[in-house]
Design a protein around this motif. Structure first.
Motif, PDB file in Angstrom:
ATOM      1  N   ALA A  33      11.978 -25.947  -5.872  1.00 62.11           N
ATOM      2  CA  ALA A  33      13.031 -24.998  -5.494  1.00 62.11           C
ATOM      3  C   ALA A  33      13.983 -25.542  -4.427  1.00 62.11           C
ATOM      4  CB  ALA A  33      12.410 -23.678  -5.047  1.00 62.11           C
ATOM      5  N   PRO A  34      13.503 -26.131  -3.336  1.00 61.60           N
ATOM      6  CA  PRO A  34      14.450 -26.676  -2.349  1.00 61.60           C
ATOM      7  C   PRO A  34      15.268 -27.843  -2.907  1.00 61.60           C
ATOM      8  CG  PRO A  34      12.259 -26.487  -1.389  1.00 61.60           C
ATOM      9  CD  PRO A  34      12.127 -26.195  -2.830  1.00 61.60           C
ATOM     10  N   LEU A  35      14.654 -28.639  -3.768  1.00 63.15           N
ATOM     11  CA  LEU A  35      15.368 -29.746  -4.398  1.00 63.15           C
ATOM     12  C   LEU A  35      16.492 -29.225  -5.279  1.00 63.15           C
ATOM     13  CD1 LEU A  35      15.649 -32.766  -5.175  1.00 63.15           C
ATOM     14  CD2 LEU A  35      13.931 -32.341  -6.931  1.00 63.15           C
ATOM     15  N   VAL A  36      16.219 -28.186  -6.046  1.00 63.64           N
ATOM     16  CA  VAL A  36      17.236 -27.600  -6.934  1.00 63.64           C
ATOM     17  C   VAL A  36      18.335 -26.926  -6.127  1.00 63.64           C
ATOM     18  CG1 VAL A  36      17.621 -25.838  -8.701  1.00 63.64           C
ATOM     19  CG2 VAL A  36      15.682 -27.394  -8.899  1.00 63.64           C
ATOM     20  N   GLU A  37      17.992 -26.284  -5.021  1.00 59.89           N
ATOM     21  CA  GLU A  37      19.020 -25.673  -4.162  1.00 59.89           C
ATOM     22  C   GLU A  37      19.979 -26.732  -3.619  1.00 59.89           C
ATOM     23  OE1 GLU A  37      17.385 -23.259  -1.060  1.00 59.89           O
ATOM     24  OE2 GLU A  37      16.173 -22.104  -2.476  1.00 59.89           O
ATOM     25  N   GLU A  38      19.431 -27.849  -3.179  1.00 53.99           N
ATOM     26  CA  GLU A  38      20.280 -28.924  -2.669  1.00 53.99           C
ATOM     27  C   GLU A  38      21.124 -29.528  -3.785  1.00 53.99           C
ATOM     28  OE1 GLU A  38      19.906 -33.056  -0.092  1.00 53.99           O
ATOM     29  OE2 GLU A  38      18.081 -32.062  -0.797  1.00 53.99           O
ATOM     30  N   LEU A  39      20.529 -29.681  -4.957  1.00 54.20           N
ATOM     31  CA  LEU A  39      21.267 -30.203  -6.108  1.00 54.20           C
ATOM     32  C   LEU A  39      22.411 -29.271  -6.491  1.00 54.20           C
ATOM     33  CD1 LEU A  39      21.619 -32.090  -8.613  1.00 54.20           C
ATOM     34  CD2 LEU A  39      20.015 -30.565  -9.773  1.00 54.20           C
ATOM     35  N   MET A  40      22.147 -27.983  -6.571  1.00 54.13           N
ATOM     36  CA  MET A  40      23.190 -27.028  -6.947  1.00 54.13           C
ATOM     37  C   MET A  40      24.325 -27.007  -5.919  1.00 54.13           C
ATOM     38  SD  MET A  40      22.573 -25.858  -9.899  1.00 54.13           S
ATOM     39  CE  MET A  40      23.800 -24.570  -9.959  1.00 54.13           C
ATOM     40  N   VAL A  54      25.539 -35.943  -9.717  1.00 55.34           N
ATOM     41  CA  VAL A  54      24.969 -36.242  -8.411  1.00 55.34           C
ATOM     42  C   VAL A  54      23.873 -37.285  -8.580  1.00 55.34           C
ATOM     43  CG1 VAL A  54      23.681 -35.297  -6.454  1.00 55.34           C
ATOM     44  CG2 VAL A  54      25.431 -33.921  -7.559  1.00 55.34           C
ATOM     45  N   PRO A  55      24.017 -38.443  -7.929  1.00 57.41           N
ATOM     46  CA  PRO A  55      22.900 -39.395  -7.925  1.00 57.41           C
ATOM     47  C   PRO A  55      21.717 -38.777  -7.183  1.00 57.41           C
ATOM     48  CG  PRO A  55      24.923 -40.428  -7.159  1.00 57.41           C
ATOM     49  CD  PRO A  55      25.190 -38.963  -7.247  1.00 57.41           C
ATOM     50  N   VAL A  56      20.551 -38.850  -7.771  1.00 53.30           N
ATOM     51  CA  VAL A  56      19.375 -38.199  -7.196  1.00 53.30           C
ATOM     52  C   VAL A  56      19.022 -38.802  -5.842  1.00 53.30           C
ATOM     53  CG1 VAL A  56      16.945 -37.667  -7.585  1.00 53.30           C
ATOM     54  CG2 VAL A  56      18.539 -37.604  -9.491  1.00 53.30           C
ATOM     55  N   ALA A  57      19.289 -40.082  -5.658  1.00 54.42           N
ATOM     56  CA  ALA A  57      18.924 -40.759  -4.407  1.00 54.42           C
ATOM     57  C   ALA A  57      19.658 -40.196  -3.191  1.00 54.42           C
ATOM     58  CB  ALA A  57      19.197 -42.250  -4.528  1.00 54.42           C
ATOM     59  N   VAL A  58      20.791 -39.527  -3.373  1.00 51.41           N
ATOM     60  CA  VAL A  58      21.518 -38.975  -2.226  1.00 51.41           C
ATOM     61  C   VAL A  58      20.946 -37.636  -1.769  1.00 51.41           C
ATOM     62  CG1 VAL A  58      23.644 -40.149  -2.885  1.00 51.41           C
ATOM     63  CG2 VAL A  58      23.303 -37.772  -3.555  1.00 51.41           C
ATOM     64  N   LEU A  59      20.057 -37.030  -2.556  1.00 58.38           N
ATOM     65  CA  LEU A  59      19.460 -35.752  -2.190  1.00 58.38           C
ATOM     66  C   LEU A  59      18.285 -35.990  -1.245  1.00 58.38           C
ATOM     67  CD1 LEU A  59      19.419 -34.085  -5.708  1.00 58.38           C
ATOM     68  CD2 LEU A  59      21.103 -33.746  -3.897  1.00 58.38           C
ATOM     69  N   ALA A  60      18.335 -35.397  -0.083  1.00 62.08           N
ATOM     70  CA  ALA A  60      17.289 -35.609   0.927  1.00 62.08           C
ATOM     71  C   ALA A  60      15.931 -35.119   0.432  1.00 62.08           C
ATOM     72  CB  ALA A  60      17.666 -34.896   2.226  1.00 62.08           C
ATOM     73  N   ARG A  61      15.907 -33.998  -0.269  1.00 59.51           N
ATOM     74  CA  ARG A  61      14.641 -33.452  -0.770  1.00 59.51           C
ATOM     75  C   ARG A  61      14.027 -34.364  -1.831  1.00 59.51           C
ATOM     76  NH1 ARG A  61      12.739 -28.969   2.123  1.00 59.51           N
ATOM     77  NH2 ARG A  61      14.565 -27.898   2.891  1.00 59.51           N
ATOM     78  N   ALA A  62      14.864 -35.050  -2.592  1.00 63.08           N
ATOM     79  CA  ALA A  62      14.348 -35.968  -3.609  1.00 63.08           C
ATOM     80  C   ALA A  62      13.730 -37.203  -2.958  1.00 63.08           C
ATOM     81  CB  ALA A  62      15.466 -36.370  -4.564  1.00 63.08           C
ATOM     82  N   ARG A  63      14.329 -37.649  -1.879  1.00 65.53           N
ATOM     83  CA  ARG A  63      13.773 -38.821  -1.192  1.00 65.53           C
ATOM     84  C   ARG A  63      12.409 -38.526  -0.582  1.00 65.53           C
ATOM     85  NH1 ARG A  63      19.206 -39.277   0.653  1.00 65.53           N
ATOM     86  NH2 ARG A  63      18.535 -38.437   2.649  1.00 65.53           N
ATOM     87  N   THR A  64      12.161 -37.294  -0.193  1.00 61.91           N
ATOM     88  CA  THR A  64      10.854 -36.944   0.348  1.00 61.91           C
ATOM     89  C   THR A  64       9.778 -36.939  -0.733  1.00 61.91           C
ATOM     90  OG1 THR A  64      11.227 -34.576   0.116  1.00 61.91           O
ATOM     91  CG2 THR A  64      11.836 -35.572   2.220  1.00 61.91           C
ATOM     92  N   LEU A  65      10.181 -36.839  -1.991  1.00 64.11           N
ATOM     93  CA  LEU A  65       9.203 -36.895  -3.084  1.00 64.11           C
ATOM     94  C   LEU A  65       8.467 -38.235  -3.099  1.00 64.11           C
ATOM     95  CD1 LEU A  65      11.027 -35.274  -6.134  1.00 64.11           C
ATOM     96  CD2 LEU A  65       9.120 -34.349  -4.844  1.00 64.11           C
ATOM     97  N   ARG A  66       9.171 -39.309  -2.817  1.00 64.04           N
ATOM     98  CA  ARG A  66       8.539 -40.634  -2.833  1.00 64.04           C
ATOM     99  C   ARG A  66       7.426 -40.710  -1.783  1.00 64.04           C
ATOM    100  NH1 ARG A  66      12.519 -45.224  -2.885  1.00 64.04           N
ATOM    101  NH2 ARG A  66      12.381 -44.945  -5.122  1.00 64.04           N
ATOM    102  N   ALA A  67       7.668 -40.147  -0.623  1.00 67.88           N
ATOM    103  CA  ALA A  67       6.658 -40.175   0.429  1.00 67.88           C
ATOM    104  C   ALA A  67       5.421 -39.358   0.052  1.00 67.88           C
ATOM    105  CB  ALA A  67       7.250 -39.652   1.730  1.00 67.88           C
ATOM    106  N   HIS A  68       5.630 -38.296  -0.721  1.00 70.67           N
ATOM    107  CA  HIS A  68       4.531 -37.408  -1.087  1.00 70.67           C
ATOM    108  C   HIS A  68       4.073 -37.602  -2.531  1.00 70.67           C
ATOM    109  CE1 HIS A  68       5.115 -35.390   2.699  1.00 70.67           C
ATOM    110  NE2 HIS A  68       6.381 -35.167   2.408  1.00 70.67           N
ATOM    111  N   ALA A  69       4.500 -38.662  -3.181  1.00 70.60           N
ATOM    112  CA  ALA A  69       4.201 -38.865  -4.595  1.00 70.60           C
ATOM    113  C   ALA A  69       2.705 -38.958  -4.876  1.00 70.60           C
ATOM    114  CB  ALA A  69       4.900 -40.117  -5.113  1.00 70.60           C
ATOM    115  N   ALA A  70       1.959 -39.526  -3.969  1.00 69.42           N
ATOM    116  CA  ALA A  70       0.517 -39.672  -4.196  1.00 69.42           C
ATOM    117  C   ALA A  70      -0.204 -38.318  -4.156  1.00 69.42           C
ATOM    118  CB  ALA A  70      -0.081 -40.592  -3.133  1.00 69.42           C
TER     119      ALA A  70
END
Length: 134
Positions: free
Chosen positions: A98-105, A68-84
């Motif tokens: 946990a929500p990121l891993v649930e979406e990945l699984m 799974v490309p990480v960029a297609v996961l919605a929860r991963a994309r929100t990490l960039r917005a909250h990275a700071a």
């Protein structure tokens, strides 16, 4: 007779819970080591030995049950917005991972019938014996 069957059964079989736990460890480790931007440009996969791996470049062909490309996961994309705001030096809070891993699984299970065939969790010996005696 049961002891003969146990000789041929693998000692330790992976399950979905173990894969999810390992995926959480990989996500934490990769985010700490390479950062959010390289994480989003990478791919998480499960190889034929049921190991969760991260590749930042091209994924090797033929060795993955699901990728799974990480960029297609919605929860991963929100990490960039909250990275700071994320304290990566202390590790990510479980509420982020946990929500990121649930979406990945869910994405990995949708790709592979072998992963869907894994048990949800590890059974105790007594539960296995009871199921085998039926």
């Amino acid at each position: 007779m049961a002891w003969i069957a146990q000789l041929f059964i693998p000692r330790r079989r992976k399950n979905r819970r173990e894969l999810a736990d390992r995926a959480a460890e990989v996500v934490q480790h990769v985010l700490f080591d390479v950062g959010v931007d390289r994480f989003l440009n990478g791919t998480l996969l499960v190889d034929r030995r049921y190991r969760v791996r991260f590749f930042s470049g091209n994924v090797p062909g033929g060795g993955a049950l699901a990728a799974v490309p990480v960029a297609v996961l919605a929860r991963a994309r929100t990490l960039r917005a909250h990275a700071a705001q994320l304290p990566l030096s202390a590790g990510l809070p479980q509420g982020v991972v946990a929500p990121l891993v649930e979406e990945l699984m869910a994405a990995l299970l949708a790709q592979s019938a072998l992963l869907r065939a894994l048990p949800e969790r590890r059974y105790r010996i007594a539960e296995r014996r009871a199921a085998a005696s039926k």
